[in-house]
Design an enzyme around this catalytic site. Structure first.
Site, PDB file in Angstrom:
ATOM      1  CB  CYS A  97      -0.898  -0.024   1.230  1.00 24.50           C
ATOM      2  SG  CYS A  97      -1.737   1.533   1.562  1.00 24.50           S
ATOM      3  CD  GLU A  98      -0.086   5.241  -4.064  1.00 31.58           C
ATOM      4  OE1 GLU A  98       0.833   5.024  -4.881  1.00 31.58           O
ATOM      5  OE2 GLU A  98      -1.078   5.946  -4.326  1.00 31.58           O
ATOM      6  CG  HIS A  99      -2.433   5.652   0.744  1.00 32.80           C
ATOM      7  ND1 HIS A  99      -3.650   5.141   0.339  1.00 32.80           N
ATOM      8  CD2 HIS A  99      -2.077   6.560  -0.195  1.00 32.80           C
ATOM      9  CE1 HIS A  99      -4.015   5.720  -0.791  1.00 32.80           C
ATOM     10  NE2 HIS A  99      -3.083   6.586  -1.136  1.00 32.80           N
ATOM     11  CG  HIS A 100      -1.207   3.152   5.769  1.00 34.23           C
ATOM     12  ND1 HIS A 100      -2.332   3.063   4.968  1.00 34.23           N
ATOM     13  CD2 HIS A 100      -1.481   4.105   6.697  1.00 34.23           C
ATOM     14  CE1 HIS A 100      -3.242   3.917   5.389  1.00 34.23           C
ATOM     15  NE2 HIS A 100      -2.760   4.566   6.435  1.00 34.23           N
ATOM     16  CD  GLN A 138      -8.023  -4.780  -4.057  1.00 34.53           C
ATOM     17  OE1 GLN A 138      -7.750  -4.740  -2.864  1.00 34.53           O
ATOM     18  NE2 GLN A 138      -9.009  -5.513  -4.537  1.00 34.53           N
ATOM     19  CG  HIS A 166      -6.109  -3.576   1.539  1.00 36.84           C
ATOM     20  ND1 HIS A 166      -5.411  -2.712   0.717  1.00 36.84           N
ATOM     21  CD2 HIS A 166      -6.970  -4.254   0.734  1.00 36.84           C
ATOM     22  CE1 HIS A 166      -5.835  -2.857  -0.521  1.00 36.84           C
ATOM     23  NE2 HIS A 166      -6.783  -3.794  -0.541  1.00 36.84           N
ATOM     24  CB  CYS A 168      -3.361  -0.090   5.695  1.00 30.01           C
ATOM     25  SG  CYS A 168      -4.363  -0.307   4.215  1.00 30.01           S
TER      26      CYS A 168
END
Length: 208
Positions: A97-100, A138, A166, A168
């Site tokens: 995940c590019e956010h976390h 995703q 996920h 996250c």
């Protein structure tokens, strides 16, 4: 996002394309230093012998999770004129995940309606890996795979469904365990023709 390069290569049977991810090289030494700094910032004693190898291990782990393998795109002339759905179900995958920077993983279902050429079945998993081993969400990953197959295989239709859990969501925030996110991307007949669309989703095990 990474750039995907296709290199023309003479081939006896296939399309003669070698697929590589043309991304910036990973500087593992710089990654080790950054991870060591992160551990300090989190209040950890990096002189602890139990943490001595952690920066190296984490840097290598991220390098592995962000580096897809090169492969040859093997396609064959559709000599028999096969015009029904080709579907590979339950292809395992994982991504970050590019956010976390936490993993999400699950299975993919990839299908297509052949045109003039058919693709080696293992290459569908290779194309998935090509985009999954990157910083992703995703929704984009699903579309990346479908768009790439439409452009490079030129089938009459393409369908991609991803089902993933996920971390996250399961390890932080709402801490929902066991939930799965489902995304889909359709092109051509699998998007426009209701009967083809229904057949695809039925074989995948989802309602259209």
């Amino acid at each position: 996002m990474s750039v995907i390069t296709l290199i023309n290569r003479p081939a006896r049977t296939g399309a003669g394309l070698h697929v590589v991810q043309n991304s910036a090289p990973i500087d593992e030494e710089a990654a080790r230093r950054a991870i060591s700094d992160l551990l300090r910032a989190l209040g950890k004693d990096v002189t602890n012998p139990h943490l001595a190898e952690t920066p190296r291990r984490v840097a290598q782990a991220f390098a592995e999770m962000l580096t897809p393998r090169e492969f040859d795109l093997t396609t064959f002339e559709n000599e028999e004129g096969y015009d029904e759905l080709v579907l590979v179900r339950d292809i395992p995958f994982h991504s970050l995940c590019e956010h976390h920077l936490l993993p999400f993983s699950g299975v993919a279902h990839i299908g297509y309606l052949p045109g003039d050429r058919i693709i080696g079945l293992s290459k569908l998993a290779r194309v998935l890996e090509l985009f999954a081993l990157d910083l992703q969400v995703q929704e984009r990953l699903t579309k990346n795979v479908a768009d790439w197959l439409e452009e490079n295989l030129q089938p009459r239709g393409v369908g991609v469904v991803l089902e993933a859990e996920h971390q996250c969501m399961s390890l932080r925030g709402v801490k929902v365990h066991g939930s799965h996110t489902v995304t889909s991307a359709l092109h051509g007949c699998l998007r426009e023709d209701s009967r083809s669309r229904q057949e695809f989703f039925t074989l995948v095990g989802l309602r259209s």
